[in-house]
Design a protein around this motif. Structure first.
Motif, PDB file in Angstrom:
ATOM      1  N   ILE A 211      22.213 -11.308 144.686  1.00 33.52           N
ATOM      2  CA  ILE A 211      22.151 -10.491 143.474  1.00 33.52           C
ATOM      3  C   ILE A 211      22.608  -9.064 143.745  1.00 33.52           C
ATOM      4  O   ILE A 211      23.417  -8.494 143.006  1.00 33.52           O
ATOM      5  N   LEU A 212      22.094  -8.495 144.820  1.00 37.51           N
ATOM      6  CA  LEU A 212      22.459  -7.107 145.123  1.00 37.51           C
ATOM      7  C   LEU A 212      23.952  -6.992 145.403  1.00 37.51           C
ATOM      8  O   LEU A 212      24.591  -6.002 145.034  1.00 37.51           O
TER       9      LEU A 212
ATOM     10  N   TRP B  81      29.215 -29.012 137.954  1.00 37.38           N
ATOM     11  CA  TRP B  81      27.904 -28.372 138.148  1.00 37.38           C
ATOM     12  C   TRP B  81      27.777 -27.072 137.374  1.00 37.38           C
ATOM     13  O   TRP B  81      26.732 -26.789 136.786  1.00 37.38           O
ATOM     14  N   ARG B  82      28.843 -26.301 137.371  1.00 34.88           N
ATOM     15  CA  ARG B  82      28.737 -24.983 136.753  1.00 34.88           C
ATOM     16  C   ARG B  82      28.438 -25.115 135.253  1.00 34.88           C
ATOM     17  O   ARG B  82      27.590 -24.414 134.712  1.00 34.88           O
ATOM     18  N   GLN B  83      29.149 -26.004 134.633  1.00 31.64           N
ATOM     19  CA  GLN B  83      28.942 -26.228 133.200  1.00 31.64           C
ATOM     20  C   GLN B  83      27.518 -26.731 132.918  1.00 31.64           C
ATOM     21  O   GLN B  83      26.847 -26.248 132.000  1.00 31.64           O
ATOM     22  N   GLU B  84      27.078 -27.640 133.737  1.00 29.45           N
ATOM     23  CA  GLU B  84      25.739 -28.194 133.513  1.00 29.45           C
ATOM     24  C   GLU B  84      24.642 -27.166 133.777  1.00 29.45           C
ATOM     25  O   GLU B  84      23.653 -27.091 133.048  1.00 29.45           O
ATOM     26  N   MET B  85      24.833 -26.368 134.812  1.00 32.99           N
ATOM     27  CA  MET B  85      23.816 -25.359 135.127  1.00 32.99           C
ATOM     28  C   MET B  85      23.766 -24.293 134.036  1.00 32.99           C
ATOM     29  O   MET B  85      22.703 -23.785 133.690  1.00 32.99           O
ATOM     30  N   GLU B  86      24.925 -23.960 133.520  1.00 30.40           N
ATOM     31  CA  GLU B  86      24.968 -22.996 132.431  1.00 30.40           C
ATOM     32  C   GLU B  86      24.248 -23.544 131.209  1.00 30.40           C
ATOM     33  O   GLU B  86      23.428 -22.861 130.586  1.00 30.40           O
ATOM     34  N   ALA B 140      20.146 -22.458 145.580  1.00 30.22           N
ATOM     35  CA  ALA B 140      20.628 -22.305 144.215  1.00 30.22           C
ATOM     36  C   ALA B 140      19.519 -22.564 143.202  1.00 30.22           C
ATOM     37  O   ALA B 140      19.373 -21.837 142.215  1.00 30.22           O
ATOM     38  N   TYR B 141      18.751 -23.592 143.485  1.00 31.04           N
ATOM     39  CA  TYR B 141      17.694 -23.946 142.542  1.00 31.04           C
ATOM     40  C   TYR B 141      16.641 -22.850 142.456  1.00 31.04           C
ATOM     41  O   TYR B 141      16.220 -22.439 141.361  1.00 31.04           O
ATOM     42  N   LEU B 210      26.704 -13.597 136.587  1.00 28.54           N
ATOM     43  CA  LEU B 210      26.703 -13.017 137.937  1.00 28.54           C
ATOM     44  C   LEU B 210      26.168 -14.006 138.960  1.00 28.54           C
ATOM     45  O   LEU B 210      26.739 -14.210 140.034  1.00 28.54           O
ATOM     46  N   ILE B 211      25.069 -14.621 138.610  1.00 30.02           N
ATOM     47  CA  ILE B 211      24.419 -15.537 139.549  1.00 30.02           C
ATOM     48  C   ILE B 211      25.282 -16.771 139.789  1.00 30.02           C
ATOM     49  O   ILE B 211      25.506 -17.185 140.931  1.00 30.02           O
ATOM     50  N   LEU B 212      25.785 -17.342 138.725  1.00 31.24           N
ATOM     51  CA  LEU B 212      26.592 -18.554 138.886  1.00 31.24           C
ATOM     52  C   LEU B 212      27.858 -18.264 139.683  1.00 31.24           C
ATOM     53  O   LEU B 212      28.309 -19.095 140.480  1.00 31.24           O
ATOM     54  N   ASP B 213      28.423 -17.070 139.476  1.00 30.49           N
ATOM     55  CA  ASP B 213      29.604 -16.709 140.250  1.00 30.49           C
ATOM     56  C   ASP B 213      29.280 -16.578 141.735  1.00 30.49           C
ATOM     57  O   ASP B 213      30.130 -16.823 142.593  1.00 30.49           O
ATOM     58  N   ALA B 214      28.059 -16.174 141.996  1.00 32.81           N
ATOM     59  CA  ALA B 214      27.693 -15.913 143.392  1.00 32.81           C
ATOM     60  C   ALA B 214      27.324 -17.187 144.140  1.00 32.81           C
ATOM     61  O   ALA B 214      27.350 -17.237 145.366  1.00 32.81           O
ATOM     62  N   ILE B 215      26.988 -18.205 143.388  1.00 31.81           N
ATOM     63  CA  ILE B 215      26.546 -19.455 144.006  1.00 31.81           C
ATOM     64  C   ILE B 215      27.748 -20.268 144.484  1.00 31.81           C
ATOM     65  O   ILE B 215      28.742 -20.379 143.786  1.00 31.81           O
TER      66      ILE B 215
END
Lengths: 218, 218
Positions: A211-212, B81-86, B140-141, B210-215
DNA sequence: CGTCGTTTCGTACATTGTACGATACGCTAC
DNA sequence: GTAGCGTATCGTACAATGTACGAAACGACG
């Protein structure tokens, strides 16, 4: 240990003493255990005596929430934002782990105390001084606090009362899934959660760094 | 509207009917309003009658928590995954906004219901199938759920009962800070929160992206 | 009609927050 | 001293809660 108090000349009651005792009681017995009657016992007093210092039980909750906020590292406006946010986040998590009952109360109090306000102000100030735009500050703050509170919430839910490893708790639960109903949960449980040395608390660091790293002054 | 129920032949009581009524009652009156007695009234029945279908009030809480989980979008294992997580994240936030009392209970129930288990299993499965390693899945979870729960927690705390804008609520509070005690809070309040059109809920999307991009599957 | 399993409910009790008013305490003025 | 008074403590009581216990009502089948 089970009994209440020894004798000794009772220290004079004080709003502060009432709140500190309430905090200690909540830590020991949980929110449900925080009862006017037992609180009075703990203070070697009587229920209605506390109401001289406190108008209602809700004020006690307001009070101990502010005490909790007071324990959290206060960011220093002007210091490097990343370092301060990291420090604050770790501190907040530690404090909320110490006071597991607090997570649900922190944000729900309608009457924030001075320590609470100081904390929010210092955090916002640190970001602003570091060059964050107004909107970037709002975004960063919402993101960070969501993560911290949510993590603390999950951590508080873990039934880890004096247990060595998560495995001890997870194992009996997982047995009920021995049929193939929830294969992915079993896989994660066996492959990660129940591995020796696994500590959920460490997950906090991973997410925090991600996050950071993603946050920018915009 | 204030009175309880009309007459009509009472539908037979059922564990399911009890739970659904409990859910509706909690939505209407909050967790504190969810009382065995009022619940019985709502069902045109008597308190002790409910206990034929439910052993304890805690079981009711377990039950409505599972009902809440059942409302959340169930990820489809195998889909991107990205679509489903979103999708899951947005759905979860919406559900928790609908049932503001639920956030504090979701993770704290010791006896997770079938919908809850299915949900966790499908989420984990979606990540695993997308190539996430075991540890990456766990990270991630934890990160996603922390963010979602934490955001919902903050959202639930906002005192927005039929209020048009946050400004209506924030303005009177901010007035108390007219002295320069908490300058950064005032700045953010005036410059962001109280701006016309500001909606805290929209912060959710920023953080989520932000989070999904970082994962990454790692 | 009688019998038995299922479902409903009446009563009662312990526990909670706290309203109300009485008491005890410590001081100052006479 | 002692009368008075503001501060601090407390006893009693009440309403609301979850629920234990056992009685009642009901419904199907003999």
């Amino acid at each position: 240990m089970g009994t209440t108090n020894d004798d000794g000349p009772r220290t004079a009651l004080t709003r502060d003493r009432v709140l500190r005792a309430a905090l200690a009681l909540a830590d020991r017995d949980g929110l449900a255990g925080l009862t006017i009657r037992t609180l009075a016992q703990e203070l070697d007093s009587k229920p209605m005596s506390l109401y001289y210092y406190v108008a209602t039980k809700d004020q006690i909750l307001d009070g101990i929430v502010d005490l909790v906020f007071a324990e959290v590292h206060l960011p220093v406006v002007g210091n490097p934002w990343r370092q301060e946010m990291e420090h604050r986040a770790r501190s907040m998590r530690a404090v909320l782990a110490r006071h597991r009952w607090a997570v649900g109360l922190l944000e729900s109090r309608a009457a924030p105390g001075p320590a609470t306000l100081r904390h929010h102000d210092a955090t916002l100030g640190t970001l602003r001084r570091a060059g964050f735009s107004l909107r970037a500050t709002a975004h960063a703050y919402a993101l960070l606090d969501s993560y911290i509170y949510g993590f603390a919430l999950q951590e508080a839910a873990l039934p880890l009362a004096g247990v060595d490893s998560v495995a001890e708790v997870a194992a009996p639960i997982m047995e009920r899934f021995a049929d193939g109903q929830y294969p992915w949960m079993v896989e994660i449980a066996e492959g990660v959660v129940m591995q020796p040395g696994y500590d959920f608390a460490e997950e906090f660091e991973h997410g925090l760094e991600l996050i950071l790293d993603a946050i920018t002054p915009h």
